[in-house]
Write a protein that holds these residues in place. Structure first.
Motif, PDB file in Angstrom:
ATOM      1  N   LYS A  87       0.829  -1.207   0.000  1.00  0.00           N
ATOM      2  CA  LYS A  87       0.000   0.000   0.000  1.00  0.00           C
ATOM      3  C   LYS A  87       0.862   1.256   0.000  1.00  0.00           C
ATOM      4  N   THR A  88       1.992   1.209   0.669  1.00  0.00           N
ATOM      5  CA  THR A  88       2.890   2.368   0.680  1.00  0.00           C
ATOM      6  C   THR A  88       3.390   2.662  -0.727  1.00  0.00           C
ATOM      7  N   TYR A  89       3.790   1.633  -1.454  1.00  0.00           N
ATOM      8  CA  TYR A  89       4.274   1.831  -2.821  1.00  0.00           C
ATOM      9  C   TYR A  89       3.162   2.336  -3.731  1.00  0.00           C
ATOM     10  N   LEU A  90       1.962   1.784  -3.578  1.00  0.00           N
ATOM     11  CA  LEU A  90       0.834   2.251  -4.379  1.00  0.00           C
ATOM     12  C   LEU A  90       0.525   3.709  -4.079  1.00  0.00           C
ATOM     13  N   TRP A  91       0.536   4.079  -2.795  1.00  0.00           N
ATOM     14  CA  TRP A  91       0.240   5.456  -2.410  1.00  0.00           C
ATOM     15  C   TRP A  91       1.264   6.405  -3.014  1.00  0.00           C
ATOM     16  N   ARG A  92       2.542   6.041  -2.971  1.00  0.00           N
ATOM     17  CA  ARG A  92       3.586   6.881  -3.568  1.00  0.00           C
ATOM     18  C   ARG A  92       3.382   7.019  -5.068  1.00  0.00           C
ATOM     19  N   GLY A  93       3.017   5.929  -5.716  1.00  0.00           N
ATOM     20  CA  GLY A  93       2.750   5.980  -7.154  1.00  0.00           C
ATOM     21  C   GLY A  93       1.579   6.898  -7.472  1.00  0.00           C
ATOM     22  N   LYS A  94       0.535   6.824  -6.657  1.00  0.00           N
ATOM     23  CA  LYS A  94      -0.620   7.697  -6.862  1.00  0.00           C
ATOM     24  C   LYS A  94      -0.216   9.161  -6.712  1.00  0.00           C
ATOM     25  N   GLU A  95       0.616   9.451  -5.730  1.00  0.00           N
ATOM     26  CA  GLU A  95       1.045  10.836  -5.518  1.00  0.00           C
ATOM     27  C   GLU A  95       1.874  11.344  -6.702  1.00  0.00           C
ATOM     28  N   ARG A  96       2.713  10.494  -7.250  1.00  0.00           N
ATOM     29  CA  ARG A  96       3.507  10.892  -8.430  1.00  0.00           C
ATOM     30  C   ARG A  96       2.604  11.167  -9.623  1.00  0.00           C
ATOM     31  N   ILE A  97       1.602  10.328  -9.812  1.00  0.00           N
ATOM     32  CA  ILE A  97       0.684  10.518 -10.936  1.00  0.00           C
ATOM     33  C   ILE A  97      -0.150  11.777 -10.736  1.00  0.00           C
ATOM     34  N   ARG A  98      -0.569  12.028  -9.500  1.00  0.00           N
ATOM     35  CA  ARG A  98      -1.307  13.274  -9.233  1.00  0.00           C
ATOM     36  C   ARG A  98      -0.451  14.496  -9.564  1.00  0.00           C
ATOM     37  N   LEU A  99       0.831  14.436  -9.240  1.00  0.00           N
ATOM     38  CA  LEU A  99       1.732  15.534  -9.562  1.00  0.00           C
ATOM     39  C   LEU A  99       1.853  15.711 -11.074  1.00  0.00           C
TER      40      LEU A  99
END
Length: 56
Positions: free
Chosen positions: A34-46
Motif C-alpha cells: 500500500k505504501t508503494y501504491l500510495w507513492r505511485g498515486k502521488e507521483r501521478i497526481r503531480l
C-alpha cells in the motif's frame, strides 16, 4: 506539446489513478504494498497537475 498529446496524457493519468485506487483497496495491509501504491498515486497526481498547468 500539442494539445492532443496533453489530452491523451491526461486520460492516461486518470486511468492510472483509477487503477491504483482499485489496487489499493484490494491489497491487504500485511506488507508495504500500500505504501508503494500510495507513492505511485502521488507521483501521478503531480504529473496530472503539471499537465493541467501546461494546458491552462
Amino acid at each position: 506539446m500539442e494539445k492532443l498529446e496533453i489530452e491523451v496524457l491526461k486520460r492516461l493519468v486518470e486511468k492510472a489513478l483509477k487503477e491504483l485506487d482499485e489496487a489499493y483497496r484490494r491489497l491487504p495491509d500485511v506488507n508495504n504494498g500500500k505504501t508503494y501504491l500510495w507513492r505511485g498515486k502521488e507521483r501521478i497526481r503531480l504529473m496530472a497537475k503539471i499537465l493541467n498547468d501546461m494546458e491552462g
